[in-house]
Design an enzyme around this catalytic site. Structure first.
Site, PDB file in Angstrom:
ATOM      1  N   ARG A  82       0.879  -1.177   0.000  1.00  0.00           N
ATOM      2  CA  ARG A  82       0.000   0.000   0.000  1.00  0.00           C
ATOM      3  C   ARG A  82       0.910   1.219   0.000  1.00  0.00           C
ATOM      4  O   ARG A  82       1.685   1.434   0.939  1.00  0.00           O
ATOM      5  CB  ARG A  82      -0.919  -0.016   1.213  1.00  0.00           C
ATOM      6  CG  ARG A  82      -1.948   1.104   1.272  1.00  0.00           C
ATOM      7  CD  ARG A  82      -2.945   0.824   2.394  1.00  0.00           C
ATOM      8  NE  ARG A  82      -3.934   1.871   2.588  1.00  0.00           N
ATOM      9  CZ  ARG A  82      -3.872   2.811   3.524  1.00  0.00           C
ATOM     10  NH1 ARG A  82      -2.845   2.827   4.370  1.00  0.00           N
ATOM     11  NH2 ARG A  82      -4.832   3.714   3.633  1.00  0.00           N
ATOM     12  N   ASN A 159      -7.111   8.147   2.511  1.00  0.00           N
ATOM     13  CA  ASN A 159      -6.721   7.566   3.790  1.00  0.00           C
ATOM     14  C   ASN A 159      -7.515   8.183   4.939  1.00  0.00           C
ATOM     15  O   ASN A 159      -7.629   9.409   5.053  1.00  0.00           O
ATOM     16  CB  ASN A 159      -5.227   7.810   4.029  1.00  0.00           C
ATOM     17  CG  ASN A 159      -4.734   7.147   5.301  1.00  0.00           C
ATOM     18  OD1 ASN A 159      -4.682   5.928   5.392  1.00  0.00           O
ATOM     19  ND2 ASN A 159      -4.373   7.953   6.301  1.00  0.00           N
ATOM     20  N   GLU A 160      -8.105   7.335   5.783  1.00  0.00           N
ATOM     21  CA  GLU A 160      -8.778   7.751   7.023  1.00  0.00           C
ATOM     22  C   GLU A 160      -9.525   9.075   6.827  1.00  0.00           C
ATOM     23  O   GLU A 160      -9.196  10.090   7.455  1.00  0.00           O
ATOM     24  CB  GLU A 160      -7.750   7.853   8.150  1.00  0.00           C
ATOM     25  CG  GLU A 160      -7.035   6.530   8.387  1.00  0.00           C
ATOM     26  CD  GLU A 160      -5.965   6.576   9.477  1.00  0.00           C
ATOM     27  OE1 GLU A 160      -5.766   7.671  10.057  1.00  0.00           O
ATOM     28  OE2 GLU A 160      -5.329   5.538   9.732  1.00  0.00           O
ATOM     29  N   HIS A 226      -8.664   0.136   9.798  1.00  0.00           N
ATOM     30  CA  HIS A 226      -7.332   0.265  10.397  1.00  0.00           C
ATOM     31  C   HIS A 226      -7.437  -0.107  11.869  1.00  0.00           C
ATOM     32  O   HIS A 226      -8.270   0.456  12.595  1.00  0.00           O
ATOM     33  CB  HIS A 226      -6.796   1.684  10.226  1.00  0.00           C
ATOM     34  CG  HIS A 226      -6.573   2.063   8.802  1.00  0.00           C
ATOM     35  ND1 HIS A 226      -6.159   3.312   8.395  1.00  0.00           N
ATOM     36  CD2 HIS A 226      -6.713   1.336   7.651  1.00  0.00           C
ATOM     37  CE1 HIS A 226      -6.039   3.340   7.078  1.00  0.00           C
ATOM     38  NE2 HIS A 226      -6.382   2.150   6.606  1.00  0.00           N
ATOM     39  N   TYR A 228      -5.809  -0.252  15.430  1.00  0.00           N
ATOM     40  CA  TYR A 228      -4.811   0.166  16.404  1.00  0.00           C
ATOM     41  C   TYR A 228      -5.401  -0.006  17.809  1.00  0.00           C
ATOM     42  O   TYR A 228      -5.927  -1.061  18.134  1.00  0.00           O
ATOM     43  CB  TYR A 228      -4.349   1.599  16.114  1.00  0.00           C
ATOM     44  CG  TYR A 228      -3.567   1.719  14.823  1.00  0.00           C
ATOM     45  CD1 TYR A 228      -2.280   1.205  14.721  1.00  0.00           C
ATOM     46  CD2 TYR A 228      -4.119   2.331  13.689  1.00  0.00           C
ATOM     47  CE1 TYR A 228      -1.547   1.299  13.535  1.00  0.00           C
ATOM     48  CE2 TYR A 228      -3.394   2.429  12.501  1.00  0.00           C
ATOM     49  CZ  TYR A 228      -2.115   1.916  12.428  1.00  0.00           C
ATOM     50  OH  TYR A 228      -1.394   1.997  11.263  1.00  0.00           O
ATOM     51  N   GLU A 255      -4.271  -1.171   7.674  1.00  0.00           N
ATOM     52  CA  GLU A 255      -3.183  -0.759   8.558  1.00  0.00           C
ATOM     53  C   GLU A 255      -3.370  -1.424   9.911  1.00  0.00           C
ATOM     54  O   GLU A 255      -4.502  -1.572  10.386  1.00  0.00           O
ATOM     55  CB  GLU A 255      -3.170   0.761   8.788  1.00  0.00           C
ATOM     56  CG  GLU A 255      -2.774   1.611   7.618  1.00  0.00           C
ATOM     57  CD  GLU A 255      -2.689   3.092   7.998  1.00  0.00           C
ATOM     58  OE1 GLU A 255      -2.555   3.371   9.218  1.00  0.00           O
ATOM     59  OE2 GLU A 255      -2.775   3.934   7.104  1.00  0.00           O
ATOM     60  N   TRP A 284       1.563  -1.540   9.037  1.00  0.00           N
ATOM     61  CA  TRP A 284       2.133  -0.184   8.971  1.00  0.00           C
ATOM     62  C   TRP A 284       3.403  -0.160   9.819  1.00  0.00           C
ATOM     63  O   TRP A 284       3.355  -0.500  10.983  1.00  0.00           O
ATOM     64  CB  TRP A 284       1.132   0.833   9.512  1.00  0.00           C
ATOM     65  CG  TRP A 284       1.657   2.226   9.345  1.00  0.00           C
ATOM     66  CD1 TRP A 284       2.523   2.888  10.178  1.00  0.00           C
ATOM     67  CD2 TRP A 284       1.385   3.120   8.254  1.00  0.00           C
ATOM     68  NE1 TRP A 284       2.815   4.136   9.689  1.00  0.00           N
ATOM     69  CE2 TRP A 284       2.129   4.304   8.500  1.00  0.00           C
ATOM     70  CE3 TRP A 284       0.606   3.044   7.097  1.00  0.00           C
ATOM     71  CZ2 TRP A 284       2.096   5.402   7.637  1.00  0.00           C
ATOM     72  CZ3 TRP A 284       0.580   4.126   6.247  1.00  0.00           C
ATOM     73  CH2 TRP A 284       1.317   5.297   6.518  1.00  0.00           C
TER      74      TRP A 284
END
Length: 544
Positions: A82, A159-160, A226, A228, A255, A284
């Site tokens: 990516r 992105n985001e 994503h 996290y 990610e 990531w």
């Protein structure tokens, strides 16, 4: 933020009902112009199931690193990358020629290329962020670099695209963006990122995914979550992924990391769930992180020989890239036979040389393969257990982080571009040297424990009357700590054993003088004590 079980159950029923009632099915399997979605699965242009297994690379900030980075990422076994691009709204625009060059390099390395526009990150909360409409403008502006590459390229619109403010607009804005791209002639598989800085804690993407998918006239949209700090338990990971799988909607974990400032993501659960459910993931990121998240680097300083603890986990661990990645069939024999499944021959028996108290140099005769050998994995063999201790794109590697005066057994595997791994070479047994004496030494080790991670400041003192020119320091963590980043030195880790070597500016320890370095490591509560011993160039030091 969390929802009640009743609310979550109602949400998933709504998603499933909307999908069954209103979401048209994707096209039938078979050869198409490019990647496409069918029955919630991503298929390549030959109708073969394709599961993304790769990493993120920050091309827009490190364009001079991309050529080598893509080669190294492929050598680690990835089947996709990516690539961070900029629209010109927050960062310097990557123009059409640059995008075309990135695509060409991805193809040359047999990597599926996911191109993402990063300037939308945190829109609504981050002041400089651009809306999705600007990302659409960008993709239409570089369209000539994309058209004809549908077999090799996926377009990640933005992105985001929302932070934690105004994210309720995500659904309408995403539908509009998809419609504009399709009307503008972008026929690629599209990836749409979740709001809430990509983590969708509000479940906005999850609960509206069926409607967004149905709004794509090509039915060729994949949803990108994503993971996290929001995803710090296996239950949360499994629940989120399960909603999409149950609804027959395509999902990728675009990610994730092994730690983060907002919490400690459960990377083991993320990787295991992705493998069990057959969905893609991309870690990531390759290298170059800053601003306090340097621990997310997979390799230090863009050097493939300096894999971090996070990199070792992603590439070599359970459910990791080397164990699970399969190359897209479009890169092998036109996909007519489903891709290259022939493994390379085994490398020749390795030989050992240049032994020191902490390292051994290994060399071996090359393996052969009909599509070309892309890399080698060096493993340390102990009974029935194998541990990857080095990777190389050539027929040699230096294994570091070893104990003085110790015998080891090594073997080598070869990998080809399709991700096939050879049988193991014959083993070689070699011993490290006893080590040289540098005279008396002492080490101080000071901890700053933050709960999810800790910093250690280490000072090495030479208490002899003779300077030390070049040094290595070996010690073992008391538990399962893993080093994330290092400053003023270099470090490798094998299990709990840590092997530190000097940088050029810390090479000399003057007589009666000292050098200092530091590192950040993952925390194991209650066990982050001072290591029991430190060995400097083969000599055990006093702990002060």
């Amino acid at each position: 933020m969390r929802r009640t079980l009743a609310a979550a159950t109602g949400a998933v029923l709504a998603v499933c009902a909307a999908f069954l009632a209103g979401a048209p099915q994707a096209q039938a399997a078979g050869t198409t112009a490019g990647f496409h979605v069918q029955d919630g699965r991503l298929l390549d242009a030959n109708g073969k199931d394709f599961v993304l297994r790769g990493v993120n690379h920050a091309h827009t900030w490190y364009p001079d690193r991309t050529t080598q980075a893509l080669k190294d990422i492929k050598a680690q076994g990835a089947n996709s990358v990516r690539v961070v691009l900029a629209t010109g709204d927050q960062w310097t625009r990557n123009d059409t020629a640059d995008v075309a060059d990135v695509v060409s390099q991805c193809k040359a390395n047999r990597l599926v290329c996911i191109l993402e526009a990063h300037d939308t990150t945190g829109y609504g909360e981050a002041g400089a962020a651009a809306p999705l409409s600007k990302a659409v403008d960008y993709w239409l502006g570089v369209k000539s670099a994309l058209v004809g590459q549908e077999k090799y390229v996926l377009v990640n619109i933005g992105n985001e695209p929302y932070g934690n403010t105004g994210y309720s607009a995500w659904t309408a804005d995403t539908k509009t963006a998809i419609g504009r791209l399709r009307a503008g002639g972008i026929d690629h598989t599209l990836l749409v990122d979740a709001p809430n800085w990509g983590q969708d804690w509000s479940f906005t993407m999850r609960d509206n995914a069926a409607g967004v998918f149905a709004a794509d006239p090509d039915r060729n949209t994949v949803f990108d979550i994503h993971m996290y700090g929001v995803y710090d338990t296996a239950a949360e990971v499994g629940d989120y992924v399960g909603h999409f799988v149950s609804a027959g909607l395509p999902l990728v974990i675009g990610e994730f990391g092994n730690m983060h400032s907002d919490g400690d993501p459960d990377e083991d659960a993320i990787m295991a769930t992705a493998q069990a459910r057959g969905i893609g993931y991309l870690g990531w990121s390759w290298s170059g992180n800053g601003g306090g998240v340097e621990y997310l680097d997979l390799v230090q300083g863009f050097d493939a020989a300096r894999t971090t603890a996070w990199g070792q986990r992603l590439f070599n661990g359970a459910d990791g890239i080397k164990a699970t990645a399969k190359e897209a069939s479009v890169f092998s024999d036109g996909g007519n036979n489903g891709g290259d499944t022939t493994a390379p021959t085994a490398p020749g028996t390795p030989t050992a040389s240049d032994t020191t108290a902490s390292s051994i140099r290994l060399s071996w005769p090359a393996a052969t393969d009909d599509t070309g050998v892309t890399g080698y994995d060096v493993v340390r063999v102990s009974g029935s257990t194998e541990t990857v201790v080095a990777t190389s794109t050539t027929t040699g590697a230096t294994v570091t982080g070893l104990s003085a005066n110790t015998t080891y057994t090594f073997a080598v595997y070869a990998r080809d571009a399709a991700g096939n791994r050879s049988s193991r070479s014959a083993t070689v047994t070699a011993a490290t040297r006893p080590g040289s004496t540098t005279g008396p030494c002492s080490v101080s080790y000071r901890l700053s424990d933050w709960g999810s991670s800790f910093n250690a400041d280490v000072t090495v003192r030479n208490t002899s009357a003779q300077a030390v020119d070049g040094w290595t320091l070996d010690f073992s963590f008391p538990a399962a700590q893993r080093i994330n980043s290092v400053w003023n030195a270099r470090a490798t880790q094998s299990g709990s054993l840590v092997h530190v070597t000097n940088e050029s500016w810390t090479k000399t320890i003057p007589a009666a003088g000292s050098v200092s370095f530091g590192f950040n490591a993952s925390s194991t509560p209650g066990t982050n004590g001072v290591p029991a011993s430190f060995v400097l160039n083969g000599t055990t030091c006093t702990v002060s």
